[in-house]
Design an enzyme around this catalytic site. Structure first.
Site, mmCIF file in Angstrom:
data_model
loop_
_atom_site.group_PDB
_atom_site.id
_atom_site.type_symbol
_atom_site.label_atom_id
_atom_site.label_comp_id
_atom_site.label_asym_id
_atom_site.label_seq_id
_atom_site.Cartn_x
_atom_site.Cartn_y
_atom_site.Cartn_z
ATOM 1 C CG HIS A 1 -3.502 3.175 0.824
ATOM 2 N ND1 HIS A 1 -3.796 2.641 -0.407
ATOM 3 C CD2 HIS A 1 -3.674 2.172 1.734
ATOM 4 C CE1 HIS A 1 -4.124 1.369 -0.245
ATOM 5 N NE2 HIS A 1 -4.062 1.060 1.032
ATOM 6 C CB CYS B 1 -0.922 0.016 1.219
ATOM 7 S SG CYS B 1 -1.934 -1.455 1.299
ATOM 8 C CG ASN C 1 -6.846 -1.301 -0.377
ATOM 9 O OD1 ASN C 1 -5.974 -0.967 -1.172
ATOM 10 N ND2 ASN C 1 -6.598 -1.559 0.901
HETATM 11 O O1 UT7 Z 1 -4.604 -1.451 2.457
HETATM 12 C C1 UT7 Z 1 -4.175 -1.426 3.778
HETATM 13 C C2 UT7 Z 1 -4.396 -2.638 4.490
HETATM 14 N N1 UT7 Z 1 -5.715 -2.980 4.924
HETATM 15 C C3 UT7 Z 1 -6.434 -2.244 5.771
HETATM 16 O O2 UT7 Z 1 -6.149 -1.118 6.076
HETATM 17 C C4 UT7 Z 1 -7.628 -2.919 6.400
HETATM 18 C C5 UT7 Z 1 -7.807 -2.485 7.818
HETATM 19 N N2 UT7 Z 1 -8.873 -3.210 8.465
HETATM 20 C C6 UT7 Z 1 -10.153 -3.061 8.102
HETATM 21 O O3 UT7 Z 1 -10.458 -2.318 7.185
HETATM 22 C C7 UT7 Z 1 -11.212 -3.815 8.879
HETATM 23 O O4 UT7 Z 1 -10.580 -4.487 9.948
HETATM 24 C C8 UT7 Z 1 -12.022 -4.853 8.028
HETATM 25 C C9 UT7 Z 1 -12.928 -4.098 7.067
HETATM 26 C C10 UT7 Z 1 -11.091 -5.755 7.275
HETATM 27 C C11 UT7 Z 1 -12.889 -5.709 8.928
HETATM 28 O O5 UT7 Z 1 -13.744 -4.885 9.665
HETATM 29 P P1 UT7 Z 1 -13.822 -5.038 11.247
HETATM 30 O O6 UT7 Z 1 -14.852 -4.091 11.679
HETATM 31 O O7 UT7 Z 1 -12.446 -4.865 11.810
HETATM 32 O O8 UT7 Z 1 -14.335 -6.518 11.415
HETATM 33 P P2 UT7 Z 1 -13.663 -7.763 12.174
HETATM 34 O O9 UT7 Z 1 -12.518 -8.269 11.400
HETATM 35 O O10 UT7 Z 1 -13.435 -7.375 13.605
HETATM 36 O O11 UT7 Z 1 -14.837 -8.812 12.114
HETATM 37 C C12 UT7 Z 1 -16.107 -8.555 12.752
HETATM 38 C C13 UT7 Z 1 -17.070 -9.615 12.290
HETATM 39 C C14 UT7 Z 1 -16.529 -11.048 12.404
HETATM 40 O O12 UT7 Z 1 -17.592 -11.887 12.805
HETATM 41 P P3 UT7 Z 1 -17.745 -12.343 14.333
HETATM 42 O O13 UT7 Z 1 -16.473 -13.066 14.666
HETATM 43 O O14 UT7 Z 1 -17.913 -11.075 15.105
HETATM 44 O O15 UT7 Z 1 -18.957 -13.191 14.295
HETATM 45 C C15 UT7 Z 1 -16.139 -11.380 10.992
HETATM 46 O O16 UT7 Z 1 -16.183 -12.753 10.711
HETATM 47 O O17 UT7 Z 1 -17.383 -9.431 10.902
HETATM 48 C C16 UT7 Z 1 -17.206 -10.660 10.204
HETATM 49 N N3 UT7 Z 1 -16.831 -10.358 8.839
HETATM 50 C C17 UT7 Z 1 -17.725 -10.192 7.870
HETATM 51 N N4 UT7 Z 1 -19.061 -10.245 7.855
HETATM 52 C C18 UT7 Z 1 -19.673 -10.014 6.681
HETATM 53 C C19 UT7 Z 1 -15.583 -10.193 8.332
HETATM 54 N N5 UT7 Z 1 -15.664 -9.897 7.015
HETATM 55 C C20 UT7 Z 1 -16.976 -9.896 6.703
HETATM 56 C C21 UT7 Z 1 -17.687 -9.657 5.510
HETATM 57 N N6 UT7 Z 1 -19.036 -9.740 5.558
HETATM 58 N N7 UT7 Z 1 -17.058 -9.360 4.356
#
Ligand code: UT7
Length: 350
Positions: A277, A114, A307
């Site tokens: 970014h 990134c 992204n």
């Molecule tokens: O390019 C630079 C690098 N990347 C980034 O900067 C990404 C940084 N991180 C993020 O943007 C966020 O952490 C994400 C968008 C990837 C995830 O969002 P979050 O609010 O941090 O969710 P989480 O990983 O804490 O997951 C919360 C819940 C989980 O379910 P449980 O365990 O609470 O039941 C996940 O399994 O959301 C679930 N989940 C989804 N649900 C529906 C994870 N991905 C998805 C999805 N659809 N696509």
């Protein structure tokens, strides 16, 4: 010593639009979840067998040359940033050089995910300032859609990423106080595996604990990089500790932006346009709030493209310029954070 400037830019995004609802056909997710957590509404996917990271980069490069008013033959050095190259090796630098038909021109590949565009910009800046090159082509291009896990297992990563390319021509300028004022590059490999595409690779499980990571225990020659176990268990896809990346990103973005401002005697009020970014709209909004910048001083387009890693800053910056959001004399700030972890910033007087 010269200063260097971005003399022209171009970008390319594939025609095919993939909405959040399109992804719902393959995995358990929802338009609501994706929009709420990331801001993304849709992204572009390249045409397999027709387009590649290189071909998309070449289109962006030609557009950047046209915009800079130079011929492709005027390019005297190439820097290519990607994490989704056409081949394991050689890198896309030589491939885009072939595509542009300029054999002999040096081509450097950088792998800073990134932060790739900012790392590349800093390298181009040093080459141009020293007088070594006059027209450096910097490309950021990604074909993410070819390497994502479309099952529910990969949903936290897959919904975020999109394909596209952006390019810039970096030239010397004699205009006092104009051009690239400063660049700041950082990395912390402690967190390398928090956002990584690990297999196939020669790590042999060293950093991960061999168990469960698909490497055979036998110490024999060959067949080590890719195993059936890896393929069957989805270990050949990118993995990300989203919350950890998020937490670091919201700290490092403001930190590295302030570093650039302080190095040049500016304050946040002096920023005319911030192009972060495009990692997650929530990250950009957090940074904006922390720096107390009004909406019109931040350009986001993750809603349309997702992204696009190394391509995200050049696509967004080029779009902002085309929309008339960047004017001559403006102070433009670029900032990135991502896999590595790597992060960086650049300040440009347009
Ligand atoms: O390019 C630079 C690098 N990347 C980034 O900067 C990404 C940084 N991180 C993020 O943007 C966020 O952490 C994400 C968008 C990837 C995830 O969002 P979050 O609010 O941090 O969710 P989480 O990983 O804490 O997951 C919360 C819940 C989980 O379910 P449980 O365990 O609470 O039941 C996940 O399994 O959301 C679930 N989940 C989804 N649900 C529906 C994870 N991905 C998805 C999805 N659809 N696509």
């Amino acid at each position: 010593m010269f200063n260097s400037k971005i003399a022209g830019m171009g970008y390319y995004v594939p025609e095919r639009v993939v909405t959040n609802n399109d992804l719902c056909e393959y995995m358990e997710t929802s338009d609501e979840w994706i929009q709420e957590r990331t801001g993304i509404k849709e992204r572009r996917y390249a045409k397999k067998h027709e387009e590649t990271t290189t071909t998309m980069g070449a289109i962006a490069a030609k557009r950047a040359c046209e915009n800079a008013g130079i011929a492709v033959e005027d390019i005297d050095f190439i820097i290519f940033a990607t994490l989704s190259p056409d081949y394991y090796f050689p890198g896309c630098g030589v491939l885009v050089q072939r595509e542009l038909g300029i054999p002999g021109v040096g081509a450097l590949d950088i792998r800073n995910q990134c932060s790739g565009f900012i790392y590349g910009l800093s390298i181009a800046d040093q080459f141009v300032k020293s007088g070594m090159y006059k027209n450096v082509l910097l490309v950021g291009s990604e074909f993410h859609s070819s390497g994502l896990d479309y099952s529910t297992r990969g949903r936290n990563v897959t919904v975020i990423f999109g394909d596209g390319a952006g390019a810039a021509i970096i030239q010397p300028t004699k205009e006092e106080g104009k051009g690239i004022l400063t660049t700041h590059l950082h990395a912390d490999g402690t967190y390398a595996e928090q956002l990584a595409y690990i297999n196939p690779g020669c790590h042999g499980g060293k950093f991960l604990g061999k168990k469960g990571f698909g490497y055979p225990d036998e110490d024999k020659f060959g067949g080590m990089f890719l195993t059936e176990h890896m393929v069957e268990n989805g270990l050949t896809y990118p993995n990300m500790n989203g919350p950890a990346v998020f937490k670091f990103a919201v700290t490092k973005f403001p930190e590295v932006i302030k570093e650039a401002l302080e190095a040049t005697g500016h304050t946040t009020e002096d920023i005319d346009m911030l192009v972060p970014h495009q990692a997650n709209l929530r990250i950009s909004q957090f940074v904006q709030k922390k720096l107390r910048l009004p909406d019109e001083k931040v350009h986001n387009n993750i809603q349309k493209y997702g992204n696009t890693t190394a391509a995200s800053i050049p696509i967004a910056l080029c779009e902002a310029i085309e929309e008339g959001k960047v004017k001559e004399g403006d102070l433009v700030c670029l900032a990135a954070f991502g896999s590595g972890f790597t992060w960086g910033s650049a300040l440009i007087r347009w």
